[in-house]
Every structure is written in structure tokens, then in C-alpha cells.
Design a protein around this motif. Structure first.
Motif, PDB file in Angstrom:
ATOM      1  N   ILE B 131      -6.018  47.860  29.744  1.00 27.89           N
ATOM      2  CA  ILE B 131      -7.183  47.083  28.851  1.00 27.89           C
ATOM      3  C   ILE B 131      -8.136  46.638  29.915  1.00 27.89           C
ATOM      4  CG2 ILE B 131      -7.741  45.531  27.337  1.00 27.89           C
ATOM      5  CD1 ILE B 131      -4.938  45.483  26.194  1.00 27.89           C
ATOM      6  N   GLY B 132      -8.043  46.117  30.909  1.00 29.28           N
ATOM      7  CA  GLY B 132      -9.286  45.536  31.513  1.00 29.28           C
ATOM      8  C   GLY B 132      -9.623  44.110  31.219  1.00 29.28           C
ATOM      9  N   ALA B 133      -9.955  43.438  32.342  1.00 28.82           N
ATOM     10  CA  ALA B 133     -10.193  42.201  32.064  1.00 28.82           C
ATOM     11  C   ALA B 133     -11.082  41.443  31.046  1.00 28.82           C
ATOM     12  CB  ALA B 133     -10.673  41.483  33.388  1.00 28.82           C
ATOM     13  N   ASP B 134     -12.152  42.195  30.760  1.00 29.54           N
ATOM     14  CA  ASP B 134     -13.089  41.791  29.763  1.00 29.54           C
ATOM     15  C   ASP B 134     -12.370  41.748  28.224  1.00 29.54           C
ATOM     16  OD1 ASP B 134     -16.072  42.919  31.368  1.00 29.54           O
ATOM     17  OD2 ASP B 134     -14.707  40.952  31.366  1.00 29.54           O
ATOM     18  N   ALA B 135     -11.847  43.047  28.118  1.00 32.79           N
ATOM     19  CA  ALA B 135     -11.393  43.396  26.752  1.00 32.79           C
ATOM     20  C   ALA B 135     -10.084  42.341  26.474  1.00 32.79           C
ATOM     21  CB  ALA B 135     -10.848  44.665  26.667  1.00 32.79           C
ATOM     22  N   GLN B 137      -9.743  39.315  27.619  1.00 31.03           N
ATOM     23  CA  GLN B 137     -10.338  38.072  27.527  1.00 31.03           C
ATOM     24  C   GLN B 137     -11.159  37.791  26.008  1.00 31.03           C
ATOM     25  OE1 GLN B 137     -10.001  35.952  29.657  1.00 31.03           O
ATOM     26  NE2 GLN B 137     -11.055  34.287  29.313  1.00 31.03           N
ATOM     27  N   LYS B 138     -11.587  39.152  25.301  1.00 32.25           N
ATOM     28  CA  LYS B 138     -11.962  39.020  24.076  1.00 32.25           C
ATOM     29  C   LYS B 138     -10.809  38.979  23.246  1.00 32.25           C
ATOM     30  CE  LYS B 138     -16.398  41.614  24.277  1.00 32.25           C
ATOM     31  NZ  LYS B 138     -16.312  42.843  24.649  1.00 32.25           N
ATOM     32  N   GLN B 141      -9.652  35.327  22.972  1.00 32.57           N
ATOM     33  CA  GLN B 141     -10.457  34.450  22.302  1.00 32.57           C
ATOM     34  C   GLN B 141     -10.207  34.842  20.838  1.00 32.57           C
ATOM     35  OE1 GLN B 141     -14.369  35.154  23.602  1.00 32.57           O
ATOM     36  NE2 GLN B 141     -14.002  33.809  25.555  1.00 32.57           N
ATOM     37  N   SER B 142     -10.155  36.140  20.141  1.00 35.72           N
ATOM     38  CA  SER B 142     -10.068  36.201  18.885  1.00 35.72           C
ATOM     39  C   SER B 142      -8.672  35.872  18.605  1.00 35.72           C
ATOM     40  CB  SER B 142     -10.190  37.803  18.729  1.00 35.72           C
ATOM     41  OG  SER B 142      -9.095  38.528  19.261  1.00 35.72           O
ATOM     42  N   LEU B 143      -7.678  35.787  19.368  1.00 29.94           N
ATOM     43  CA  LEU B 143      -6.466  35.181  18.793  1.00 29.94           C
ATOM     44  C   LEU B 143      -6.319  33.815  18.699  1.00 29.94           C
ATOM     45  CD1 LEU B 143      -3.394  35.800  18.324  1.00 29.94           C
ATOM     46  CD2 LEU B 143      -3.093  35.270  20.752  1.00 29.94           C
ATOM     47  N   ASN B 144      -6.977  33.235  19.559  1.00 28.28           N
ATOM     48  CA  ASN B 144      -7.235  31.644  19.308  1.00 28.28           C
ATOM     49  C   ASN B 144      -8.052  31.206  18.123  1.00 28.28           C
ATOM     50  OD1 ASN B 144      -5.705  31.103  21.722  1.00 28.28           O
ATOM     51  ND2 ASN B 144      -7.525  30.893  23.018  1.00 28.28           N
TER      52      ASN B 144
END
Lengths: 208, 278
Positions: B131-135, B137-138, B141-144
Motif C-alpha cells: 500500500i505504501g506509507a502515506d496511504a 497513514q490515511k 486516521q480514518s479508522l480512528n
């Protein structure tokens, strides 16, 4: 005739003034099992203790307006247990930070001729009831869950009827005067029993 | 080196006791499920789960403790394998492992997970790397955010139901009952049949003879006292009736007694009083 508030009394030796810290609540009959289960988990590990007690409340009417109250209690299911005499003073009100009802408390065990003795002294029995329930302990805290039975024929403890469809839940600590942090511990414990039971300090004068 | 050894031993002991506790509670839970399943209630099951989760937590804490050496660095190698029964081993494992042999060792001393589990883990790690680091992270965040939204909704619902009124099916206590019970214990409200709640009550029939005399004496006093307060003991009314004739017989004697005597029984033991009251 009531003892003055403890804060006014100098410590001049003799016995230590013990105070009873009290929180009360009630639970309906059908929720009793869940409450007992939760208490068994929260409290000290011991065999569940049930009791059947007969309490008589004696009044001595003096010239003052408020009579002197003594409570005599005996066990109906434990043969040979001594009678228990208790004096409870007026609750010390006014301190909003104190989370529990605080009142002066004197407890003694007596022999079986207690009622005769009190009668001779001039006390008259005001009311009596039978309490049947469970007892739990956690450290110095005592939690009692009991049902109050009204005595229909005075002196006859077999013929009783329940006063209501609930059990009274009392969380009490008897500690020397001045230890107010005890009420914080009691409040924390009471938090753990919500929402089954709401233990709070109930001023009996409000209910008169 | 010695210190590390001591640490290792201590942490092993702690771990052992924790695991033993966990095993016991699991055992009792299983027993409860198997034998008492018809009487089992949800709160009881919840309590068992809570106990297990608490014990797992303490186990985790013990493992994370700073004094615990990294167990990962320790290696266990079997030194002797024999197909004979080993009594010592039997005792230590409570009869579960009788023989330290070739079939037992791979199961008990394994460090790698099952092949299927290993496969799944490999799959997951390759997916995550893809997936890659940025995706990633996104997504985190959306899960949180979704979790916190859900939590808020639940707590709002709970607050509203408590104040609004999920009363019918969730009521575990009745405040009116609480007040009634506290009043009963504090001053006897509702505990006697034949008088209004709150006022003093009659004495029981088992009164000794001496008590009746005292009651009679104080009854006499009350007959004479003017303006008796409402709290006058109706329990003595019966005795008063019986003695109502007497005040008429010796009114003067009683009056003087009233002046000298008080309500307190002890003070009545004054010669003047004894002469008049009896």
C-alpha cells in the motif's frame, strides 16, 4: 441528650469516638442476583454470608423534644450469638465534600437480658423489624443487602411480611473520627455498583 | 551475569504463577460452561471474561516489565530425549507430560507458528508493504475517526436513555422504595400496623411486671400534665385508663409528685415520689 458533634469534643482520653460513614441505596428483587454476583466479584473473597436479624428500636423520652434512641439487635439464625446494642447519633451535615453520611456510633455486645434491662431503665420499644439478607466485606467497608420485614404480631418473629419489593443496600464503615478519606474510598466503590444500585447519602430527616 | 540469571529466574517464576492463575480461571470457566449451562446468565459469563482479560493484562504487564530480560534471546535446547516415563516431569506438569520423547518435544518447544498462520502473516505483511506509507497513514486516521464517532454516538445514546426513560425494562432500583426503606430503618416509618407512620408505638405484650409499674407511674404523670405534646405515648393509654380512677382518689399526692419528679425514671427513685406513685 445527643452527643455533641465530634469536632467540638476535646480528646481527653477514654474510648475513641467512632463514627459510622454510611451510603444507602436499594435494588429491586429481580435485580438482586446480578447485584450479589457483582458484589462477590468486587468484595473480599469469602463464603457468601447470609443473616436473619431481629432489630428492636428503643426510645427514651426525656424532657427535651428529641428522644434518645437505642437499637438492640439479635440474630435469629445463629444460636448463641450475643445481642448487639448500638447508639447512632445525629448525622453531621453541612460538609458538601463529604460523600457519605457521618454519624457518631457506639456499638457493644450484650447478654440476653438486654430488653428487660432497657425496660427497667425506662426505655420503651418504638418499633421492631426483621432483616434478612447478605453480608459482604471489602477491607474496612461493610456492604449489607437486606430485606426489611414488618412484624405483624409484636414479639412474633415468624409472622412477618415484606415491607417493599426492594432490598436495602447499605455501605458502611466504622472508623475513628476525623478520617474523611474513608468517604472517598466509599464513593469509588459505590461508582462500581452503578447502574445497578445508586448508593448515596440520604438524610433521614428529609424523609420524615 | 549472575544478576541476569537471577532476573531471569525471578521473571520466570512470576510468569509461571500468572500462567497458572490463567489456567485455573480458564478451567473454572470451562467447567461452568459445561456443567451449569442451563443456569448460566450473561452477567456471570461477562464476569468470567473480565477475570480472564484482567489476568491476561497482568501477564502482559509482567512481560513488559523492565526487569524482565528478553526471553527472545534465550534458547531452549533439549539435551536428553528418552522414550521412558519420567516421574519428575510428570509431577512438574501435573501429569500432562509423562514422557520427554521425540513426539512431545516438537510440540512443546516450538517457536514458529503453524504453517497456515505463517502463510497468513506473510500475506498480510506483503499487503501492508504494497500500500505504501502515506496511504496506510490515511487509512489509520480514518479508522480512528470512525471509532471515535461511534463511541460518541454510543455515549450520547446512553446519556439520553438514562435521563429520558428506558425505565420499563432496565430499572434495577426504585428511588421511592429506597426512600421508604431508609425511612423504615431510620425511624420506623411503616413498621407498625396500628398507628400512623412516624409516631411512637405500643410496647410488646411481653413486658415484665416491674415495667408495667413504671409505665403506670409515668402514665399518672401524663394524666396530670397539661398541654401534653402530640408525641404523648399512646402506648400508655391502656394503662392510663386502668389507673384513671386513682388520680381521683389521691389528686394532691400526685400533684406534689409532679413538681418534684421529672420524666426520667431514675429521678423518680426519690422517697417523696415512691410514697405517692405506688
Amino acid at each position: 441528650m445527643e452527643a455533641p458533634p465530634v469536632t467540638m469534643m476535646p480528646v481527653t482520653g477514654g474510648t475513641i469516638n467512632m463514627m459510622e460513614y454510611l451510603l444507602q441505596g436499594s435494588v429491586l428483587d429481580h435485580s438482586l442476583e446480578s447485584l450479589i454476583h457483582r458484589l462477590r466479584g468486587l468484595c473480599d473473597n469469602m463464603e457468601p454470608e447470609t443473616f436473619v436479624d431481629h432489630e428492636l428500636v428503643f426510645l427514651l423520652k426525656g424532657q427535651q423534644a428529641s428522644p434518645f434512641v437505642l437499637r438492640a439487635r439479635r440474630s435469629l439464625d445463629r444460636a448463641g450469638a450475643p445481642w448487639h446494642l448500638r447508639y447512632l447519633g445525629q448525622p453531621e451535615m453541612g460538609d458538601k465534600n463529604r460523600h457519605a453520611l457521618v454519624r457518631n456510633c457506639v456499638d457493644i455486645a450484650t447478654s440476653e437480658n438486654l430488653t428487660d434491662f432497657l425496660m427497667e431503665m425506662g426505655f420503651r420499644m418504638d418499633h421492631e423489624f426483621v432483616a434478612r439478607g447478605h453480608l459482604f466485606r471489602k477491607g474496612i467497608m461493610k456492604i449489607v443487602v437486606y430485606k426489611i420485614f414488618r412484624i405483624l404480631v409484636p414479639g412474633n418473629t415468624d409472622n412477618t411480611e415484606a415491607l417493599s419489593l426492594s432490598y436495602l443496600v447499605e455501605l458502611s464503615v466504622v472508623a475513628p473520627a476525623g478520617q474523611d478519606m474513608v468517604s472517598d474510598d466509599m464513593r469509588n466503590f459505590a461508582e462500581q455498583l452503578k447502574p445497578l444500585v445508586h448508593l448515596e447519602k440520604i438524610d433521614p430527616k428529609r424523609l420524615m | 551475569m549472575q544478576r541476569e540469571e537471577k532476573q531471569l529466574e525471578a521473571s520466570l517464576d512470576a510468569l509461571l504463577s500468572q500462567v497458572a492463575d490463567l489456567k485455573n480461571s480458564l478451567g473454572s470457566f470451562i467447567y461452568k460452561l459445561e456443567n451449569e449451562y442451563d443456569r448460566l446468565t450473561w452477567p456471570s459469563v461477562l464476569d468470567s471474561f473480565a477475570l480472564l482479560s484482567g489476568q491476561l493484562n497482568t501477564l502482559n504487564k509482567v512481560l513488559k516489565h523492565e526487569k524482565t530480560p528478553l526471553f527472545r534471546n534465550q534458547v531452549i535446547i533439549p539435551l536428553v530425549l528418552s522414550p521412558d516415563r519420567d516421574e519428575d516431569l510428570m509431577r512438574q506438569t501435573e501429569g500432562r507430560v509423562p514422557v520427554f520423547s521425540h513426539e512431545v518435544v516438537p510440540d512443546h518447544l516450538r517457536t514458529k507458528p503453524d504453517p497456515e498462520v505463517e502463510e497468513q502473516e506473510k500475506q498480510l505483511t506483503t499487503d501492508a508493504a504494497r500500500i505504501g506509507a502515506d496511504a496506510a497513514q490515511k487509512q489509520i486516521q480514518s479508522l480512528n475517526k470512525m471509532c471515535s464517532n461511534l463511541l460518541e454516538k454510543i455515549s450520547k445514546e446512553e446519556r439520553e436513555s438514562e435521563s429520558g426513560g428506558l425505565r420499563p425494562n432496565k430499572q434495577t432500583f426504585n428511588p421511592a422504595d429506597t426512600n421508604a426503606l431508609v425511612a423504615a430503618v431510620a425511624f420506623g416509618k411503616g413498621l407498625s400496623n396500628w398507628r400512623p407512620a412516624g409516631s411512637s408505638g405500643p410496647s410488646q405484650p411481653g413486658q415484665p411486671g416491674a415495667g408495667t409499674v413504671l409505665a403506670g407511674a409515668s402514665g399518672l404523670q401524663q394524666v396530670q400534665m397539661a398541654g401534653a405534646p402530640n408525641q404523648q405515648q399512646p402506648m400508655l393509654s391502656g394503662v392510663q385508663m386502668a389507673q384513671a380512677g386513682q388520680p381521683g382518689k389521691m389528686p394532691s399526692g400526685i400533684k406534689t409528685n409532679i413538681k418534684s419528679a421529672s420524666m426520667h425514671p431514675y429521678q423518680r427513685f426519690d422517697l417523696k415520689v415512691l410514697r405517692g406513685a405506688v
